[in-house]
Scaffold this active site. Structure first.
Site, PDB file in Angstrom:
ATOM      1  N   ARG A  35       0.726  -1.236   0.160  1.00  0.00           N
ATOM      2  CA  ARG A  35      -0.059   0.299   0.109  1.00  0.00           C
ATOM      3  C   ARG A  35       1.082   1.367  -0.075  1.00  0.00           C
ATOM      4  O   ARG A  35       1.502   1.615   0.828  1.00  0.00           O
ATOM      5  CB  ARG A  35      -0.993  -0.068   1.147  1.00  0.00           C
ATOM      6  N   ASN A  85       8.541 -10.340   7.807  1.00  0.00           N
ATOM      7  CA  ASN A  85       7.289  -9.905   8.506  1.00  0.00           C
ATOM      8  C   ASN A  85       6.093 -10.213   7.862  1.00  0.00           C
ATOM      9  O   ASN A  85       5.160 -10.617   8.282  1.00  0.00           O
ATOM     10  CB  ASN A  85       7.288  -8.569   9.312  1.00  0.00           C
ATOM     11  N   TYR A 151      -3.466 -22.393   7.163  1.00  0.00           N
ATOM     12  CA  TYR A 151      -2.614 -21.446   7.849  1.00  0.00           C
ATOM     13  C   TYR A 151      -1.444 -22.031   8.878  1.00  0.00           C
ATOM     14  O   TYR A 151      -0.343 -21.538   8.647  1.00  0.00           O
ATOM     15  CB  TYR A 151      -3.484 -20.355   8.542  1.00  0.00           C
TER      16      TYR A 151
END
Length: 251
Positions: A35, A85, A151
């Site tokens: 972003r 991260n 996950y």
């Protein structure tokens, strides 16, 4: 001489908190994210305290990863520390009802994205025989919980990659370690539940979760140890959390 640190997923949560803390300590920062407007805002804020540049790419895009890192200005091109991260969860479903798109997103970001960024940087660390990699894992990489299937698999992969990196890079003097947080109040659940804020907020109600700053302090501690010290694998949870499914909620 201050070290240069590259952080993926730097525009929110743990990544942003780590960038802010490192800026306070004067590290040279390369902030990466998808972003651009958030990257610009963070750079403007931190540039008053530290030397900062930004890279706008999606870790899933292999070509974009290598192109961005290869194009770094000379003053940022020697990367001393990589903080992998970037990562997220998509959906919380029993495996027979899971979304293929969710599975692809988690494996592409959490596993392949981590590998792409690491590959783009490792050659220079190996050549210098110096460097430090911090992989942000999860307690989901240490145990599996109901509906966590893919996950958890992606974070178990991070755990295995972290161990493999440490073994393979040992002869080159490169430190490799993982920080594995439990419940941290970030945008994580908002993304997992596809913008359902009410459901996301319930994840953190009734107990005191970790804050991104709690994890950031541990990351900074790890990368500021003397050269002979490597925090190889660390798990951190809120006091109210005993495991992925045992949480001492007060309500």
């Amino acid at each position: 001489m201050k070290k240069t640190v590259l952080i993926t997923g730097a525009t929110s949560g743990i990544g942003k908190a780590t960038a802010e803390l490192l800026a306070e300590k004067g590290f040279i920062l390369i902030l990466c994210g998808r972003r651009q407007e958030r990257l610009d805002a963070l750079r403007s804020k931190l540039a008053k305290k530290a030397k900062v540049t930004t890279l706008n790419f999606d870790v899933r895009d292999r070509e974009a990863v290598f192109k961005a890192i290869d194009a770094l200005p000379k003053e940022f091109s020697t990367i001393d520390v990589l903080i992998n991260n970037a990562g997220n969860a998509h959906g919380l479903d029993v495996i027979d009802e899971g979304s293929l798109d969710d599975w692809d997103a988690m494996l592409d970001i959490n596993v392949k994205g981590l590998l792409y960024v690491s590959k783009a940087i490792l050659s220079q660390m190996v050549e210098r025989k110096s460097g430090h990699i911090i992989n942000i894992g999860s307690t989901a990489g240490k145990e599996v919980y109901p509906k966590g299937n893919v996950y958890c698999a992606s974070k178990h992969a991070v755990d295995a990659i972290n161990q493999g990196m440490r073994i393979d890079l040992n002869e080159h003097g490169i430190r490799v370690g993982a920080i594995n947080p439990g419940l941290v109040e970030t945008e994580f659940s908002k993304v997992r539940f596809k913008g359902d804020l009410e459901r996301a907020e319930k994840v953190y109600q009734g107990y005191q979760p970790l804050k991104p700053e709690d994890v950031a302090e541990i990351i900074v501690f790890a990368i500021t140890r003397p050269p002979h010290v490597n925090i190889a694998d660390l798990v951190v949870m809120p006091t109210d959390q005993a495991s992925s499914t045992i949480i001492n909620k007060k309500v």
